[in-house]
Every structure is written in structure tokens, then in C-alpha cells.
Motif scaffolding. Structure first.
Motif, PDB file in Angstrom:
ATOM      1  N   ARG A 151      46.714  47.765  45.339  1.00  0.00           N
ATOM      2  CA  ARG A 151      45.550  48.378  44.717  1.00  0.00           C
ATOM      3  C   ARG A 151      45.608  49.886  44.850  1.00  0.00           C
ATOM      4  O   ARG A 151      45.265  50.619  43.930  1.00  0.00           O
ATOM      5  N   VAL A 194      52.446  39.076  48.877  1.00  0.00           N
ATOM      6  CA  VAL A 194      51.063  38.624  48.991  1.00  0.00           C
ATOM      7  C   VAL A 194      50.227  39.698  49.652  1.00  0.00           C
ATOM      8  O   VAL A 194      49.144  40.063  49.195  1.00  0.00           O
ATOM      9  N   TRP A 202      49.601  42.637  47.196  1.00  0.00           N
ATOM     10  CA  TRP A 202      48.846  42.435  45.961  1.00  0.00           C
ATOM     11  C   TRP A 202      47.569  41.637  46.149  1.00  0.00           C
ATOM     12  O   TRP A 202      46.554  41.907  45.542  1.00  0.00           O
ATOM     13  N   LEU A 203      47.651  40.591  46.962  1.00  0.00           N
ATOM     14  CA  LEU A 203      46.546  39.643  46.955  1.00  0.00           C
ATOM     15  C   LEU A 203      45.538  39.920  48.056  1.00  0.00           C
ATOM     16  O   LEU A 203      44.494  39.298  48.101  1.00  0.00           O
ATOM     17  N   SER A 251      37.218  39.229  38.089  1.00  0.00           N
ATOM     18  CA  SER A 251      38.129  39.335  39.228  1.00  0.00           C
ATOM     19  C   SER A 251      38.328  40.774  39.713  1.00  0.00           C
ATOM     20  O   SER A 251      39.049  41.001  40.656  1.00  0.00           O
ATOM     21  N   LYS A 252      37.728  41.744  39.077  1.00  0.00           N
ATOM     22  CA  LYS A 252      37.871  43.148  39.459  1.00  0.00           C
ATOM     23  C   LYS A 252      39.281  43.674  39.188  1.00  0.00           C
ATOM     24  O   LYS A 252      39.594  44.782  39.562  1.00  0.00           O
ATOM     25  N   ARG A 253      40.142  42.862  38.608  1.00  0.00           N
ATOM     26  CA  ARG A 253      41.498  43.346  38.352  1.00  0.00           C
ATOM     27  C   ARG A 253      41.629  43.758  36.898  1.00  0.00           C
ATOM     28  O   ARG A 253      40.763  43.465  36.076  1.00  0.00           O
ATOM     29  N   TYR A 287      52.655  33.137  39.198  1.00  0.00           N
ATOM     30  CA  TYR A 287      52.282  33.494  40.565  1.00  0.00           C
ATOM     31  C   TYR A 287      51.184  34.541  40.555  1.00  0.00           C
ATOM     32  O   TYR A 287      50.183  34.434  41.269  1.00  0.00           O
ATOM     33  N   PHE A 288      51.357  35.560  39.712  1.00  0.00           N
ATOM     34  CA  PHE A 288      50.349  36.620  39.691  1.00  0.00           C
ATOM     35  C   PHE A 288      49.082  36.165  38.992  1.00  0.00           C
ATOM     36  O   PHE A 288      47.985  36.616  39.328  1.00  0.00           O
ATOM     37  N   GLY A 323      47.496  34.143  41.786  1.00  0.00           N
ATOM     38  CA  GLY A 323      47.202  34.935  42.970  1.00  0.00           C
ATOM     39  C   GLY A 323      46.205  36.053  42.723  1.00  0.00           C
ATOM     40  O   GLY A 323      45.399  36.366  43.590  1.00  0.00           O
ATOM     41  N   SER A 324      46.251  36.675  41.546  1.00  0.00           N
ATOM     42  CA  SER A 324      45.379  37.822  41.311  1.00  0.00           C
ATOM     43  C   SER A 324      44.075  37.434  40.636  1.00  0.00           C
ATOM     44  O   SER A 324      43.063  38.082  40.819  1.00  0.00           O
ATOM     45  N   ARG A 352      43.091  31.400  46.435  1.00  0.00           N
ATOM     46  CA  ARG A 352      44.129  31.681  45.450  1.00  0.00           C
ATOM     47  C   ARG A 352      45.442  32.116  46.099  1.00  0.00           C
ATOM     48  O   ARG A 352      46.516  31.776  45.629  1.00  0.00           O
ATOM     49  N   GLN A 353      45.346  32.882  47.212  1.00  0.00           N
ATOM     50  CA  GLN A 353      46.577  33.341  47.852  1.00  0.00           C
ATOM     51  C   GLN A 353      47.417  32.167  48.323  1.00  0.00           C
ATOM     52  O   GLN A 353      48.611  32.078  48.049  1.00  0.00           O
TER      53      GLN A 353
END
Lengths: 517, 510
Positions: free
Chosen positions: A400, A463, A466-467, B110-112, B152-153, B156-157, B163-164
Motif C-alpha cells: 500500500r 502476503v 499486499w494483503l 474493498s478500499k483497493r 491469487y490477487f 487476496g486483495s 481472504r489471506q
């Protein structure tokens, strides 16, 4: 009494080595005569120019296949390929070493003699320009590596081993921050390295003893003599096996293969990160260049005897590297264990006694070198007020804060994990295919299984970046200077290109994959 | 028109679209959505053109293209599609635009970055098309692995709870399978004469023992991907955590790569090994049908429930493949398509329901049909399609699988039939607990539950409903395409359909 004849020396073929050693000597003079504030740019320029000049000579010599300097140096395909690889990777490492924009004064201590953790030490850490002796030291190390991969007898190999090891020991001790850790790393590396050198030297002596036991032949430690002795020996081979084992210990130590790997995480962690990158890429190339030459040229006749042993070492190395990487919490130690595991994969390539195996191993060395330097380049950038933030928990949420660098690092990690369209995948293929072709299925299966284990720590970092949500402790990514950016761009682009279009480099490696004896 | 390089263009187009979408400014998410949607429609148009250009009675592989990639290893960009691949490509082309439309607001919560979400969907489409269009084993492997990264993203995102964990589990499971396959791919390359071309490899003579090992390497990867029992545990987690659109693609298309891979690679390349392992594969299929259905009955999470139903359905597909009859094989391929439509629909509808309620737990619903009647109706329809009610498309495929299996392996067919009963149980019970019965008072307090399907959502579900009904009554256009490919595959395995015994009865009647 026999007349002493001067051996003929092909200076053009030796030019890359001579240029690097010459530049190192000039570098020492620069230290003496150039004013302090000019030293850094002058030294960096000198080292880079020398590397480029040496690289030019390697390219000009590309068609050389000869043995010169009285059977001491062999300039053949693998030599030239690996010398080229070392020089290119060393140029990238020099860019990182020369970086002064990320941290004031660079990554190196200003006055190495100041007591660590003292008041003076804090003062020097805060700003004074880093020591510039690192450049001649690095240049000496590069020169030694160039000889190491070209050595055609065991004594030359031993001397070049020392020539490139001693500067590395010193370089490890020169970190600007966390100096105790850095000095401890250097001492550890030095002690164990000296020990390994002694093993190597003892091995040379035993092999000499072995060759002198062959009737009607002159004794010697050049590879042609050893090769002939292995082929003709009919009596006891105890000396041969003992010598081979001791030589292997010396070389496997430098290659960071288990069970001679214990220094790797400590040294990788303690050394200044640019030096770590240099070691991870160039030392690996040099060590495996020597391993390839010793086992493919000198001892190829004993392949039946050493393959199971080296195979076991390879499996052990992959296993230890992969399993211990899972438990790491420090990014540099994680990369160190990943480097150990990669040494295991490279050994699989060494044990595929074919042209494809040789070219695949050389391809792997280059591909891995580019990725690993890029990885350490990113590590130098993630930092806070106390320097680099290497603890993994600090990397949480980096994606982020700075998506660009997190994306680059993710790409490199995916390459390490062997995902297709990265060089990590093509290089694994380049090694596993010839190994399977040589009926070493067990090594390939071990390689595949450990790759699975190894994917987990890489993924954990992804992870993390990013996560996870960024916290207060998430460091910022420093804006890289032009030098680091250049190294990073080269490394990442090479990782991508070698993954998408590996054919040109494979062709080059294939064309070079033949030793002269 | 058949000279048009359909497959390579189809593979590259979404990737270009993804780049365009990703480079759009983050502040204009609506533009990104529109571009992504338009791009996926373009892919759909191309796919329809390809479907029309495909000659049903032509060669088994059509639209073949080949470009050199890594000559040192004999790797080429070789694309070719048979009937099975064509159907799957069509399914992707239909589902992706609908998923994009259905996910219109998913990424915002999701704020992404919103454009990145849609770019990832398009990257996923590129890799999915590539994996079905590849006719070079190396190329197939590349797409097979790279496919993991966008998914994956996405999970995950942009996923929900846990989710992770789900993303990592998904990635590691698939990667483990993929690495086993890598070993097998290299082995195949070594014994098959250093080529990756599918057609050359299918002619290669492989020693029996080696073939069995290689089969195992491929099968493991595909069984994890599909997933078959006991490699299924990642799917409920991934399906439960993924955003609804991504989940629809995950079970609708991604998992079909496993069954497709078995049909395209395991059976023709290792016919003897396939027959040798068939009893085991059938057993895994049957266990999957019953076990996953039982677990589905017990789920309280809507998305996990749908994931478990998928595992049961994959059991049916597996049984259909390893029964080695044309009927069962055609049924299995048809099932791959129909399951994509029906479960895709179910996932999307469930996603709409969850988005309104803000919870995926069945116990948080109850009597929702009184508030959102149209949505409840669609959910009911999707459920019926999923339990293979006659008149919906999945019925035909399930029926074909069962009768095709019955001719060669009666016990398996009989046990598998029990799965249909369990399917009725988990679907109807789920529908009853969410939309029927007395209204859960908590529901009326949720604003979202007062809005029934919007026009956008109706546009999403309408084509799927229409296709499910249409193919339920008239599957011929699809079976015509599938049949020759399945026949050829069965010939590769060296199995011919058992002669129908009724024939002799009819002759006696004369």
C-alpha cells in the motif's frame, strides 16, 4: 639439469584478468593520491570502466579456445561465458556499492577502526562519507573470480580462491550500521573460509600424491594430468577419493551447499547489503564455475564415484535451504536460505554430465544472479531512520505504501518460486531437463518437492506486502538514486526477458558449453 | 474466415485490454468498468465468430497456429482447438462479461484500486483462454501456472473474510500440483523425443512404467485443480472468500482446467496408464459425489455451500471421463459447460444476495422471497438447474454421464445416482432456509434487502437463464461439436463403446 623454458603467455586471452587486477592496483593509488571528496566518484568510475573494459575483452575473445600461461589458465567457452557473467553481475553490484543517494555517505562505514557502538561510531554513522577502499577490494575480488573460473590447475585455483576470498572477508566487515553484526559476520566468514581453504589445499596435496603414484607419468595438479591419472589408475584410489572429497569441501563451502552452509545466513545478514548481493550473485557464479571445471574436466572419469555423494549433498542442500527458509523472520536471512536452496538446484545441474547440463547450469547462474541482485537492491531501499528494515514483520502493508517497489519485489519472488514467464522457471527447466535426461530422476523429484516448500516463504512475503494493512512500523521505501535504479531495472528486466525469451542466452550458453582440457 | 488467427488473437486481446484498464486513472472507476466490459464483449464477439467458423465435421483440431518460441527446447506457441476446447472457450467468453457486469460494485467496498480489479479479471481471462487454446504442453503449463497469479490477487486483495488464508491456500495447493506436473512435463519431454507438440507426443511410444508415473504427475495436478476428493479442501475456502464474480469464474471455468487437462493430456498421451488408474479415479469421483454433497447439506455459509456442490459435480465429471464411453464422455464435457453456466449463475445470484444482506450465513436470511421476489425466483431457478432438474441443461449432461457409465460400470452408476437425491436435499433446503418460510425480522432492517434485482443484475442473469433452458431442451448444437472430439479421445484410449445389447432383442422381434 633440464633447461627452464619460459611458458608462452597469451596476453590477449588473459586481458580481462589483467585489467581487473591492474584497476585494483590503480585503485589503491587513487586512495593515496586523490583528495577525499573526489575519491568516491573516481573510484566508482575506475571500477566500472575496468569492468566494462574487461567485458569488452571477454567479448572480443569470444572465440578463444586455448590453454595458456604454462597450463595454468584455460580460456574456453565456459570460462568466457562465466567471466562475462561475473563481470556483468559485478557491474550491477558496483552500482549498488556506489549508491550514495539512499543513505547519506553510502552503505559503508566511514572509519572502520572506530570502536563499534561508541560515540564516535554514532557520529560517523550519521553522515561521514563511506570508506572508498571498498572499490579496490571489490575489484580485487572480481579479478580473483575471473581467475577462479579460468584456472586450469588446482594450485592456480587455490591462489585465486584466496585472491577473491580475502577482499570479501574485509568487505563483510564494513557495514555502516549494525557494525557488531557486520564484524561478527566477517570474522565468521573468515574463520570458516580459512578452514575451508585449508581443506582445499590439503585436497590438492592428496591429488598430487595420487597422480605421482601413476607409473610412467609426471605428477602434477593440472587438470589434464589429473584426468589422465584418474583414467589410468588401476591401484588404490584412496588418495583420489580423499583428495576429491577435500577439494569438494573447499568448493562447496564457497557455493554455500549443506552441510557447509552455516556461515551463509549470518554473513548475508551482517554484510552490507550491496556486498551481500555481490556475494550471492558473483561468488555463486565463481564457485560453481570452479565446481563444474573440477568435476567435469579433472575428475570426469570418476563420475560414478562422486555422483551419489554430490547428489546426496544436493538433496540435503535443497532440503535444508527450503525448510529453514520457512522459519525465517528476516528478509536477508530468508534470501540467504533461498540462496542455499538454489545452490542445491545448481548442484543438480552440475551432476548432469552433458552439454545440456553444463549450459543449463551456466544459464541458471546468470538468471539467478540477475534476480538476486535485484532482490537485494530492493532490500537496500526499504528502510527507516535506523537503516534498512529487514525484519519481515516490518514489511507488512508495503504494497500500500509503495506499490511500485512491492510489485517489483513480488515479481522477483515469483521468479524465485519458479512461476512461468520469469527466469526462475526457465532456469529450473534448463537444469531439471538434462538431469532427467541423465537418469537422475531422484534429484529432479527432490528439486520439485523442495520448490514446493520454498514457495511458502516467498508467498508469505507477498502476503505480508499486499494483503496486510500497513502499520505504524511499516517503513517507507527510499527514493532510489540513479545507480540503484539502474541495477534494479537491469535485474528485473533480465528476469523478465530470460523468462519470456530465453533462447538467445541459451544459444550462447550452448555454444560455450565445452571445456578444453 | 477460418484462416483468421482466432486463438492467438483471443488470447492476447484480454491482456491488451487489461493493460489499458490498468493504466486508466484510479479516480475514474466507471470508465475502467466500461472499458473492461466493452473489451470482454469484443472477446465474446470474436468467440462467436470462431464458433461459426468451426467446422463440425472437419478436422479434430482446427485453427492451428504455431510460432517458434524457445527453439532450443522445441517449445512453440502452438494453438489449436478441438470441440471440447471450443466449448470451454465459448463458456469463458460468455461468463467474463457477465461477471464484470455482476462485479460492478464489488471492488469498491474493498478500499483497493477499482481499475486493477477489472484488469485482473481480464488478465485471468487471457490465461484461461490460453490454457484451453494451447496445443503445446509447455505453453499449457505456462498458462496453467500463471493463471494462479491474477486469481491469487483477486481473492487476496478483494475477497471477504479470511481472504489471506484462502488466497495462500489456493496458491500453494495449485502450485504443488503444478510442480508435480512440471516434473511430469519434463519427463514427457525426455521420453517423447524432446518436443512439446501435443500431436507429436500423442504418437510417442512411452514405456509402460514411465507412462504410469507421468500420468500420475499430470493427474495429481488436475485432480487438485478440478478438485477431486481428497484434494478439494482449498475450494470451499477459496470459493467462500473470493468476491462472487471471481468465485463464479473460479468454479465455473478455472476448475474445468483440471477435467479438461485429464481429457486432453492424461487420456490421449497415456492411454494404458489411464485405463490402469481408471478404477481409482472412478472411486475418487464417486466418493467426491457423495462426500461433498453431504458436506454441502451441512453448510451454513452460502458460498461455501455452492463450492461443495461444485466438488460433487466434479465427481460426476470425473466419473463421466473415466467411464470411457462416448456417451459418458460427451456427458462429462457437456457437464463442464452446463456446470459453468448453472453454478456460475448460482454463485452470481448468491453474491447478489450476500451483497444485499452483508452476510453470507444462511441463518441470517429467512423468508427473503417476501422482500426480493425476483431475486428469490432466480435463486430458486439456479438451484433447480444445479440439482439437474429435467428441462434444465445440467439434467442432460448428468443423464448422459449416468447412462454412459451404466453400460460399463453399473455399481459406480448406481452410487452416483444417489448423488442426485442429495443434490435435491442441499439445494432445496438452502433455498427454503434463505428465501421461503417466515420472514426473518432482522432482514427488514437491512436497507439492501428492500431493493430487488436492478436492471444491470437482470441483464446479468437473463442470458444465463436463457442458455440453461435452451440447452436443456436443445443441446444438439453443442453435442455436435463435442461428440467428434470425445470420440477421438476415446479412440486414443483404445476403448470402443460396448455394443448395445438391445439390438439382439430387436432382431429377435423381427
Amino acid at each position: 639439469m633440464t633447461e627452464l623454458k619460459l611458458p608462452s603467455i597469451d596476453y590477449a586471452a588473459l586481458a580481462p584478468i589483467l585489467i581487473m587486477l591492474g584497476a585494483a592496483l590503480v585503485g589503491v593509488l587513487v586512495e593515496a593520491f586523490v583528495p577525499r571528496r573526489l575519491r568516491n566518484p573516481v573510484q566508482l568510475l575506475l571500477a566500472l570502466v575496468a569492468v566494462l573494459a574487461a567485458l569488452t575483452m571477454v567479448i572480443l575473445n569470444a572465440d578463444d579456445r586455448l590453454i595458456t600461461a604454462g597450463h595454468a589458465i584455460a580460456v574456453d567457452g565456459p570460462t568466457l561465458f562465466l567471466q562475462g557473467a561475473i563481470l556483468i553481475l559485478a557491474a550491477m553490484a558496483l552500482l549498488l556499492i556506489g549508491e550514495r543517494a539512499v543513505e547519506r555517505g553510502g552503505a559503508f562505514v566511514a572509519h572502520a577502526a572506530v570502536t563499534a557502538e561508541s560515540v564516535d561510531d554514532r557520529r560517523q554513522a550519521a553522515g561521514a562519507g563511506g570508506t572508498t577502499e571498498v572499490y579496490p577490494l571489490t575489484t580485487f575480488a572480481i579479478g580473483g573470480m575471473l581467475i577462479f573460473v579460468a584456472a586450469n590447475d588446482l594450485l592456480t585455483m587455490f591462489i585465486s580462491l584466496e585472491v577473491f576470498s580475502l577482499p570479501l572477508y574485509l568487505l563483510c566487515a564494513l557495514a555502516r550500521r549494525r557494525r557488531l553484526l557486520s564484524q561478527e559476520a566477517a570474522l565468521k566468514y573468515f574463520m570458516l573460509g580459512a578452514y575451508a581453504s585449508a581443506f582445499f589445499l590439503f585436497g590438492v596435496a592428496l591429488v598430487y600424491g595420487f597422480t605421482s603414484g601413476i607409473p610412467n607419468r609426471a605428477a602434477g595438479v593440472d587438470f589434464a594430468t589429473v584426468h589422465a591419472a584418474v583414467a589410468e589408475s588401476s591401484s588404490s584410489q584412496v588418495l583420489l577419493f580423499a583428495g576429491m572429497a577435500l577439494l569438494a569441501i573447499g568448493l562447496l563451502f564457497k557455493a554455500a551447499a549443506a552441510p557447509f552452509h552455516v556461515w551463509t545466513p549470518d554473513v548475508y545478514q551482517g554484510a552490507p547489503t550491496p556486498v551481500t548481493g555481490f556475494m550471492a550473485a558473483c561468488t555463486k557464479v565463481a564457485a560453481f564455475g570452479a565446481l563444474l571445471r573440477v568435476f567435469h574436466v579433472a575428475f570426469s572419469g570418476a563420475a560414478w564415484d562422486f555422483t551419489p555423494v554430490l547428489g546426496a549433498v544436493a538433496v540435503l542442500t535443497m532440503l535444508i535451504g527450503a525448510v529453514l527458509a520457512v522459519t525465517q523472520t528476516d528478509i536477508k536471512r530468508l534470501l540467504a536460505y533461498s540462496s542455499i536452496a538454489n545452490a542445491g538446484y545448481l548442484l543438480v545441474g552440475v551432476l548432469a554430465p552433458s552439454k545440456d547440463g553444463l549450459s543449463g547450469t551456466m544459464f541458471y547462474l546468470v538468471a539467478y544472479g540477475f534476480s538476486v541482485i535485484a532482490a537485494f537492491a530492493v532490500v537496500t531501499l526499504v528502510r527507516d531512520a535506523d537503516g534498512e528494515a529487514t525484519h519481515l514483520s516490518r514489511w507488512a502493508g508495503l504494497g500500500r505504501r509503495s506499490p511500485f517497489f512491492a510489485a517489483i519485489f513480488t515479481f522477483i519472488l515469483l521468479a524465485f518460486a519458479g512461476i512461468p514467464l520469469t527466469s526462475g522457471f526457465t532456469s529450473k527447466f534448463a537444469i531439471f531437463a538434462p538431469a532427467l535426461d541423465a537418469n537422475q530422476a531422484w534429484l529432479v523429484i527432490a528439486g520439485v518437492l523442495t520448490s514446493m516448500v520454498l514457495a511458502f516463504p516467498y508467498l508469505r512475503v507477498v502476503v505480508m506486502m499486499w494483503l496486510s494493512e500497513p502499520g505504524d512500523a511499516t517503513p517507507t521505501v527510499a527514493v532510489p538514486g540513479a545507480l540503484t535504479s539502474a541495477a534494479l531495472v537491469i535485474g528485473v528486466l533480465a528476469t523478465l526477458v530470460l523468462g519470456v525469451a530465453p533462447a538467445p542466452l541459451l544459444d550462447l550458453a550452448n555454444g560455450a558449453a565445452e571445456f578444453v582440457r | 474466415m477460418s484462416n483468421f488467427p482466432f486463438l492467438s488473437v483471443l488470447t492476447v486481446a484480454p491482456l491488451v485490454g487489461a493493460l489499458v484498464v490498468a493504466l486508466l486513472p484510479r479516480r475514474s472507476p466507471d470508465l475502467a468498468k466500461l472499458v473492461a466490459f466493452a473489451w470482454s464483449l469484443l472477446v465474446l464477439v470474436l468467440s462467436v465468430a470462431m464458433w461459426i467458423a468451426f467446422q463440425v465435421d472437419g478436422d479434430r483440431f482446427q485453427f492451428r497456429e504455431s510460432y517458434a518460441w524457445i527453439p532450443n527446447w522445441g517449445v512453440n506457441f502452438t494453438f489449436a482447438a478441438d470441440g471440447i476446447a471450443l466449448v470451454m472457450l465459448m463458456l469463458i467468453a460468455i461468463l467474463v462479461p457477465l461477471v464484470i457486469l455482476a462485479s460492478w460494485h464489488d471492488a469498491e467496498s474493498s478500499k483497493r484500486s477499482v481499475p486493477v480489479y477489472f484488469a485482473l479479471l481480464l488478465v485471468l481471462e487471457c490465461t484461461m483462454i490460453g490454457v484451453f487454446a494451447a496445443a503445446d504442453v509447455f505453453l499449457f503449463y505456462v498458462f496453467f501456472e500463471v493463471m494462479l497469479v491474477p486469481m491469487y490477487f483477486l481473492i487476496g486483495s478483494y475477497g471477504g473474510h479470511q481472504r489471506q488464508y484462502a488466497a495462500v491456500k489456493f496458491f500453494l495447493y495449485s502450485l504443488v500440483g503444478g510442480l508435480f506436473m512440471l516434473a511430469a512435463v519434463i519427463g514427457l519431454w525426455v521420453v517423447g523425443g524432446k518436443t512439446f507438440d501435443w500431436q507429436a507426443l500423442s504418437q510417442a511410444e512411452i514405456p509402460t512404467d514411465t507412462a504410469r508415473w507421468l500420468f500420475l504427475g499430470f493427474f495429481l495436478a488436475f485432480a487438485i485443480k478440478a478438485p477431486f476428493f481428497p484434494f478439494h479442501t482449498w475450494l470451499p475456502d477459496a470459493g467462500g472468500a473470493a468476491p462472487a464474480g471471481a468465485a463464479a469464474l473460479l468454479v465455473g471455468v478455472l476448475d474445468k482446467v483440471g477435467t479438461f487437462g485429464i481429457l486432453r493430456y492424461c487420456l490421449p498421451l497415456f492411454p494404458e496408464a489411464s485405463k490402469w488408474f481408471a478404477p481409482w479415479a472412478l472411486a475418487l469421483g464417486v466418493i467426491g459425489i457423495i462426500y461433498a454433497a453431504l458436506l454441502a447439506v451441512g453448510q451454513n455459509d452460502l458460498k461455501r455451500l455452492v463450492s461443495y456442490t461444485s466438488i460433487a459435480h466434479f465427481g460426476f465429471i470425473g466419473v463421466g471421463i473415466f467411464a470411457f464411453t462416448t456417451q459418458a464422455g460427451t456427458g462429462a464435457v457437456l457437464y463442464m459447460l452446463n456446470h459453468g453456466l448453472a453454478t456460475g449463475l448460482l454463485f452470481l445470484v448468491v453474491g447478489m444476495l450476500i451483497a444485499r444482506r452483508g452476510s453470507a450465513l444462511i441463518s441470517d436470511f429467512g423468508g427473503a422471497g417476501k422482500l426480493v421476489p425476483v431475486l428469490a425466483g432466480v435463486l430458486f431457478f439456479a438451484g433447480l438447474a444445479s440439482l439437474a432438474l429435467p428441462g434444465t441443461a445440467p439434467f442432460i449432461s448428468e443423464f448422459l454421464v449416468l447412462i454412459g457409465t451404466f453400460t460399463t460400470n453399473k455399481p459406480v452408476a448406481v452410487i452416483a445416482t444417489l448423488g442426485i437425491i442429495l443434490a435435491a436435499a442441499y439445494v432445496l433446503w438452502m433455498v427454503q432456509r434463505t428465501t421461503q418460510g417466515t420472514l426473518n425480522p432482522a432482514l427488514t432492517e437491512v436497507d439492501g434487502m428492500r431493493r430487488d434485482l436492478s436492471l444491470r443484475e437482470k441483464v446479468v442473469v437473463a442470458p444465463l437463464i436463457a442458455l440453461i433452458v435452451l440447452l436443456g431442451f436443445y443441446p444438439k448444437p453443442v453435442t455436435d461439436v463435442i461428440n467428434p472430439a470425445v470420440k477421438a479421445t476415446m479412440q486414443d484410449v483404445g476403448r470402443t463403446d460396448p455394443a448395445p445389447e438391445v439390438g439382439s432383442v430387436q432382431e429377435a422381434a423381427k
